[in-house]
Design a protein around this motif. Structure first.
Motif, short mmCIF file in Angstrom:
data_model
loop_
_atom_site.label_atom_id
_atom_site.label_comp_id
_atom_site.label_asym_id
_atom_site.label_seq_id
_atom_site.Cartn_x
_atom_site.Cartn_y
_atom_site.Cartn_z
N CYS A 13 0.75 -1.13 0.14
CA CYS A 13 0.09 0.03 0.02
C CYS A 13 0.83 1.18 0.14
CB CYS A 13 -0.95 -0.07 1.20
SG CYS A 13 -2.06 -1.28 1.16
N ARG A 14 1.89 1.26 0.86
CA ARG A 14 2.74 2.41 0.79
C ARG A 14 3.62 2.56 -0.55
NH1 ARG A 14 4.26 0.60 5.99
NH2 ARG A 14 6.23 -0.12 5.14
N GLN A 15 3.84 1.52 -1.24
CA GLN A 15 4.44 1.53 -2.63
C GLN A 15 3.54 1.96 -3.57
OE1 GLN A 15 5.46 -2.59 -3.31
NE2 GLN A 15 7.36 -2.38 -2.20
N LEU A 16 2.18 1.51 -3.45
CA LEU A 16 1.31 2.23 -4.54
C LEU A 16 1.15 3.85 -4.16
CD1 LEU A 16 -1.22 1.80 -6.28
CD2 LEU A 16 -2.59 1.45 -4.55
N SER A 17 0.94 4.11 -2.81
CA SER A 17 0.75 5.60 -2.55
C SER A 17 1.90 6.53 -3.08
CB SER A 17 0.95 5.67 -1.13
OG SER A 17 0.80 7.32 -0.48
N ALA A 18 3.14 5.85 -3.02
CA ALA A 18 4.43 6.39 -3.80
C ALA A 18 4.35 6.70 -5.25
CB ALA A 18 5.74 5.84 -3.37
N LEU A 19 3.92 5.54 -5.96
CA LEU A 19 3.68 5.39 -7.32
C LEU A 19 2.55 6.40 -7.68
CD1 LEU A 19 4.02 4.08 -10.24
CD2 LEU A 19 2.02 2.64 -9.72
N VAL A 92 -7.69 -0.39 -5.85
CA VAL A 92 -7.92 0.87 -6.41
C VAL A 92 -9.09 1.05 -7.37
CG1 VAL A 92 -6.65 2.56 -7.74
CG2 VAL A 92 -5.48 1.18 -6.39
N VAL A 93 -9.81 1.84 -7.32
CA VAL A 93 -11.03 2.16 -7.96
C VAL A 93 -11.11 3.60 -8.89
CG1 VAL A 93 -13.63 2.49 -8.03
CG2 VAL A 93 -12.47 0.74 -6.49
N ASN A 94 -11.35 3.66 -9.97
CA ASN A 94 -11.16 4.64 -10.93
C ASN A 94 -12.53 4.73 -11.74
OD1 ASN A 94 -10.86 6.87 -12.06
ND2 ASN A 94 -9.22 6.39 -13.15
N GLY A 95 -13.73 5.32 -11.19
CA GLY A 95 -14.88 5.24 -12.02
C GLY A 95 -15.71 3.84 -11.94
N ASP A 96 -15.68 3.16 -12.96
CA ASP A 96 -16.43 2.10 -12.91
C ASP A 96 -15.64 0.80 -13.12
OD1 ASP A 96 -15.84 2.29 -15.63
OD2 ASP A 96 -17.61 1.73 -16.45
N ARG A 97 -14.27 1.06 -13.06
CA ARG A 97 -13.39 -0.04 -12.90
C ARG A 97 -12.34 -0.10 -11.52
NH1 ARG A 97 -9.60 1.08 -17.76
NH2 ARG A 97 -8.70 -1.29 -17.44
N ALA A 98 -12.05 -1.25 -11.47
CA ALA A 98 -11.19 -1.32 -10.30
C ALA A 98 -9.99 -2.36 -10.44
CB ALA A 98 -12.01 -1.69 -9.02
N LEU A 100 -6.76 -4.96 -8.33
CA LEU A 100 -6.08 -5.43 -7.00
C LEU A 100 -4.76 -4.78 -7.68
CD1 LEU A 100 -5.77 -6.60 -4.56
CD2 LEU A 100 -5.79 -8.83 -5.60
N ALA A 101 -3.91 -4.05 -6.89
CA ALA A 101 -2.96 -3.58 -7.33
C ALA A 101 -1.54 -4.24 -6.63
CB ALA A 101 -3.05 -2.03 -6.91
N ARG A 102 -1.69 -5.39 -7.11
CA ARG A 102 -0.55 -6.39 -6.74
C ARG A 102 0.05 -7.21 -7.98
NH1 ARG A 102 -0.33 -6.95 -1.40
NH2 ARG A 102 0.96 -8.86 -1.34
N PRO A 103 1.06 -6.79 -8.60
CA PRO A 103 1.95 -5.77 -8.24
C PRO A 103 1.41 -4.21 -8.34
CG PRO A 103 2.70 -6.34 -10.11
CD PRO A 103 1.65 -7.19 -9.83
N VAL A 104 1.87 -3.11 -7.72
CA VAL A 104 1.18 -1.85 -7.48
C VAL A 104 1.14 -1.39 -9.12
CG1 VAL A 104 2.07 -1.37 -5.33
CG2 VAL A 104 3.53 -0.84 -7.24
N GLU A 105 2.00 -2.01 -9.80
CA GLU A 105 1.88 -1.23 -11.31
C GLU A 105 0.70 -1.52 -12.06
OE1 GLU A 105 5.89 -1.26 -9.92
OE2 GLU A 105 4.69 -2.95 -10.27
N ARG A 106 -0.09 -2.72 -11.46
CA ARG A 106 -1.22 -2.88 -12.27
C ARG A 106 -2.23 -1.72 -12.10
NH1 ARG A 106 -4.61 -7.58 -11.09
NH2 ARG A 106 -5.60 -6.86 -12.93
N VAL A 107 -2.05 -0.74 -11.36
CA VAL A 107 -3.06 0.27 -11.03
C VAL A 107 -2.79 1.09 -12.39
CG1 VAL A 107 -1.39 2.06 -10.04
CG2 VAL A 107 -3.88 2.30 -9.58
#
Length: 111
Positions: A13-19, A92-98, A100-107
């Motif tokens: 989660c911290r890695q995602l926050s940094a990204l 992570v949710v963005n509009g109508d899509r979400a 699971l950010a594992r690995p974080v780059e999936r976001v």
């Protein structure tokens, strides 16, 4: 608005926050393990991410293996509502899509 379902002490989660910060993405943060999730919220998260409950089950938690082995998706949802720590993170949710950010780059798939 991007919404992140996280546990702030979680390394991923911290890695995602940094990204997200590097990309200039402002995000609303939900500490779902503290606040909990209603069943309808959880189902909507899973729907947006295209995940079955068993795919979002955090296997490191006590009892997760037994839930997975039973193969009862409804029981997994009920367990996640009762014990939010059973839900993988971050989501992570963005509009109508979400995602699971594992690995974080999936976001990046939904930004």
């Amino acid at each position: 608005m991007v919404t992140v379902y996280e546990k702030r002490t979680c390394t991923t989660c911290r890695q995602l926050s940094a990204l997200l910060a590097e990309r200039g993405v402002d995000a609303e943060r939900v500490e779902y393990h503290v606040e909990g999730l209603r069943e309808d919220e959880l189902r909507e998260l899973l729907r947006k991410a295209g995940l079955r409950p068993s795919q979002a089950l955090r296997m490191r938690e006590d009892g997760a293996g037994e839930l997975a082995a039973a193969g009862d998706e409804e029981a997994i949802v009920a367990a996640m509502v009762a014990r939010p720590e059973l839900l993988q993170r971050p989501i992570v949710v963005n509009g109508d899509r979400a995602v699971l950010a594992r690995p974080v780059e999936r976001v990046l798939e939904i930004l």
